[in-house]
Motif scaffolding. Sequence first.
Motif, PDB file in Angstrom:
ATOM      1  N   GLU A  49     -29.240   7.859  51.569  1.00 44.45           N
ATOM      2  CA  GLU A  49     -27.887   7.482  51.188  1.00 44.45           C
ATOM      3  C   GLU A  49     -27.369   8.531  50.216  1.00 44.45           C
ATOM      4  OE1 GLU A  49     -27.023   3.452  50.057  1.00 44.45           O
ATOM      5  OE2 GLU A  49     -28.918   2.816  50.943  1.00 44.45           O
ATOM      6  N   GLN A  50     -26.065   8.726  50.241  1.00 43.36           N
ATOM      7  CA  GLN A  50     -25.456   9.703  49.350  1.00 43.36           C
ATOM      8  C   GLN A  50     -24.271   9.085  48.625  1.00 43.36           C
ATOM      9  OE1 GLN A  50     -24.465  12.989  51.954  1.00 43.36           O
ATOM     10  NE2 GLN A  50     -26.361  14.021  51.406  1.00 43.36           N
ATOM     11  N   ARG A  51     -23.930   9.686  47.521  1.00 42.91           N
ATOM     12  CA  ARG A  51     -22.720   9.319  46.811  1.00 42.91           C
ATOM     13  C   ARG A  51     -22.124  10.599  46.238  1.00 42.91           C
ATOM     14  NH1 ARG A  51     -25.515   6.078  41.941  1.00 42.91           N
ATOM     15  NH2 ARG A  51     -26.731   7.801  41.117  1.00 42.91           N
ATOM     16  N   THR A  52     -20.846  10.535  45.946  1.00 47.13           N
ATOM     17  CA  THR A  52     -20.169  11.661  45.310  1.00 47.13           C
ATOM     18  C   THR A  52     -19.990  11.318  43.844  1.00 47.13           C
ATOM     19  OG1 THR A  52     -19.016  12.205  47.351  1.00 47.13           O
ATOM     20  CG2 THR A  52     -18.113  13.115  45.329  1.00 47.13           C
ATOM     21  N   VAL A  53     -20.328  12.268  42.998  1.00 46.28           N
ATOM     22  CA  VAL A  53     -20.207  12.108  41.554  1.00 46.28           C
ATOM     23  C   VAL A  53     -19.124  13.067  41.080  1.00 46.28           C
ATOM     24  CG1 VAL A  53     -21.399  12.303  39.336  1.00 46.28           C
ATOM     25  CG2 VAL A  53     -22.654  11.550  41.368  1.00 46.28           C
ATOM     26  N   CYS A  54     -18.175  12.560  40.299  1.00 45.22           N
ATOM     27  CA  CYS A  54     -17.110  13.387  39.743  1.00 45.22           C
ATOM     28  C   CYS A  54     -17.179  13.299  38.222  1.00 45.22           C
ATOM     29  CB  CYS A  54     -15.739  12.930  40.246  1.00 45.22           C
ATOM     30  SG  CYS A  54     -15.506  13.130  42.025  1.00 45.22           S
ATOM     31  N   ASP A  55     -17.216  14.463  37.582  1.00 44.45           N
ATOM     32  CA  ASP A  55     -17.306  14.541  36.123  1.00 44.45           C
ATOM     33  C   ASP A  55     -16.054  15.187  35.545  1.00 44.45           C
ATOM     34  OD1 ASP A  55     -19.989  13.556  35.869  1.00 44.45           O
ATOM     35  OD2 ASP A  55     -20.712  15.509  36.545  1.00 44.45           O
ATOM     36  N   SER A  56     -15.606  14.654  34.433  1.00 46.89           N
ATOM     37  CA  SER A  56     -14.533  15.265  33.646  1.00 46.89           C
ATOM     38  C   SER A  56     -14.865  15.014  32.187  1.00 46.89           C
ATOM     39  CB  SER A  56     -13.178  14.655  34.004  1.00 46.89           C
ATOM     40  OG  SER A  56     -12.163  15.239  33.207  1.00 46.89           O
ATOM     41  N   SER A 110      -8.153  17.242  42.563  1.00 49.59           N
ATOM     42  CA  SER A 110      -6.786  17.720  42.282  1.00 49.59           C
ATOM     43  C   SER A 110      -6.445  17.615  40.804  1.00 49.59           C
ATOM     44  CB  SER A 110      -5.767  16.922  43.091  1.00 49.59           C
ATOM     45  OG  SER A 110      -5.939  17.154  44.461  1.00 49.59           O
ATOM     46  N   ALA A 111      -7.070  16.646  40.123  1.00 54.67           N
ATOM     47  CA  ALA A 111      -6.828  16.460  38.690  1.00 54.67           C
ATOM     48  C   ALA A 111      -7.742  17.334  37.833  1.00 54.67           C
ATOM     49  CB  ALA A 111      -7.009  14.992  38.322  1.00 54.67           C
ATOM     50  N   GLY A 112      -8.572  18.189  38.476  1.00 55.33           N
ATOM     51  CA  GLY A 112      -9.423  19.112  37.731  1.00 55.33           C
ATOM     52  C   GLY A 112     -10.846  18.639  37.486  1.00 55.33           C
ATOM     53  N   TRP A 113     -11.245  17.535  38.105  1.00 57.29           N
ATOM     54  CA  TRP A 113     -12.610  17.048  37.946  1.00 57.29           C
ATOM     55  C   TRP A 113     -13.567  17.911  38.769  1.00 57.29           C
ATOM     56  CZ3 TRP A 113     -13.970  11.609  36.417  1.00 57.29           C
ATOM     57  CH2 TRP A 113     -12.930  10.987  35.727  1.00 57.29           C
ATOM     58  N   HIS A 114     -14.815  17.957  38.360  1.00 66.49           N
ATOM     59  CA  HIS A 114     -15.883  18.629  39.116  1.00 66.49           C
ATOM     60  C   HIS A 114     -16.633  17.558  39.902  1.00 66.49           C
ATOM     61  CE1 HIS A 114     -19.287  21.088  40.202  1.00 66.49           C
ATOM     62  NE2 HIS A 114     -20.094  20.220  39.615  1.00 66.49           N
ATOM     63  N   CYS A 115     -16.650  17.688  41.232  1.00 62.86           N
ATOM     64  CA  CYS A 115     -17.307  16.679  42.077  1.00 62.86           C
ATOM     65  C   CYS A 115     -18.421  17.315  42.899  1.00 62.86           C
ATOM     66  CB  CYS A 115     -16.294  16.031  43.024  1.00 62.86           C
ATOM     67  SG  CYS A 115     -14.978  15.132  42.168  1.00 62.86           S
ATOM     68  N   TYR A 116     -19.478  16.573  43.115  1.00 66.66           N
ATOM     69  CA  TYR A 116     -20.618  17.014  43.922  1.00 66.66           C
ATOM     70  C   TYR A 116     -21.273  15.800  44.569  1.00 66.66           C
ATOM     71  CZ  TYR A 116     -23.084  15.529  39.709  1.00 66.66           C
ATOM     72  OH  TYR A 116     -23.544  14.813  38.642  1.00 66.66           O
ATOM     73  N   THR A 117     -22.039  16.063  45.614  1.00 71.38           N
ATOM     74  CA  THR A 117     -22.726  15.000  46.340  1.00 71.38           C
ATOM     75  C   THR A 117     -24.188  14.979  45.924  1.00 71.38           C
ATOM     76  OG1 THR A 117     -21.241  15.303  48.211  1.00 71.38           O
ATOM     77  CG2 THR A 117     -23.271  14.123  48.639  1.00 71.38           C
ATOM     78  N   GLU A 118     -24.737  13.768  45.777  1.00 63.78           N
ATOM     79  CA  GLU A 118     -26.151  13.636  45.449  1.00 63.78           C
ATOM     80  C   GLU A 118     -26.789  12.580  46.338  1.00 63.78           C
ATOM     81  OE1 GLU A 118     -26.437  12.554  41.302  1.00 63.78           O
ATOM     82  OE2 GLU A 118     -25.939  10.473  41.689  1.00 63.78           O
ATOM     83  N   ASP A 119     -28.065  12.774  46.638  1.00 63.45           N
ATOM     84  CA  ASP A 119     -28.824  11.794  47.406  1.00 63.45           C
ATOM     85  C   ASP A 119     -29.246  10.663  46.482  1.00 63.45           C
ATOM     86  OD1 ASP A 119     -28.666  13.292  49.728  1.00 63.45           O
ATOM     87  OD2 ASP A 119     -30.605  14.257  49.427  1.00 63.45           O
TER      88      ASP A 119
END
Length: 114
Positions: free
Chosen positions: A22-29, A84-93
């Motif tokens: 399973e994966q999810r996307t994590v967005c950090d700001s 679009s709002a400038g967050w850094h997003c990545y996918t993790e298992d």
Amino acid sequence: MIKKILLMLTVISPITVVAEPEQRTVCDSGDVRHTVQVEYPQGWKVPCQVRFGSPGDSRIVWRAEASEGFCERKAHEIVERRISAGWHCYTEDIFDSPALTDSSLFSDLPPPSR
């Protein structure tokens, strides 16, 4: 004769099904972290649900019973708004293993020395 050949092919070359993680996307700001995950409660593309997590909260924000691809589109929209709002997003298992629970991590430690 054809039934025997099909049976032999089935025995000789079994189909191997490998479960994908399973994966999810994590967005950090800054110090804020949001997670977006499409979940398939029955293991199929539908029904599905989109889970949105923020600090101290996790909730289902979209559900679909019959529209395949709906949850994936909605999850993508959430992530695109963050990017679009400038967050850094990545996918993790996501690894859901009993061996990786907090209690097992502590139980594997040696007793404290005195």
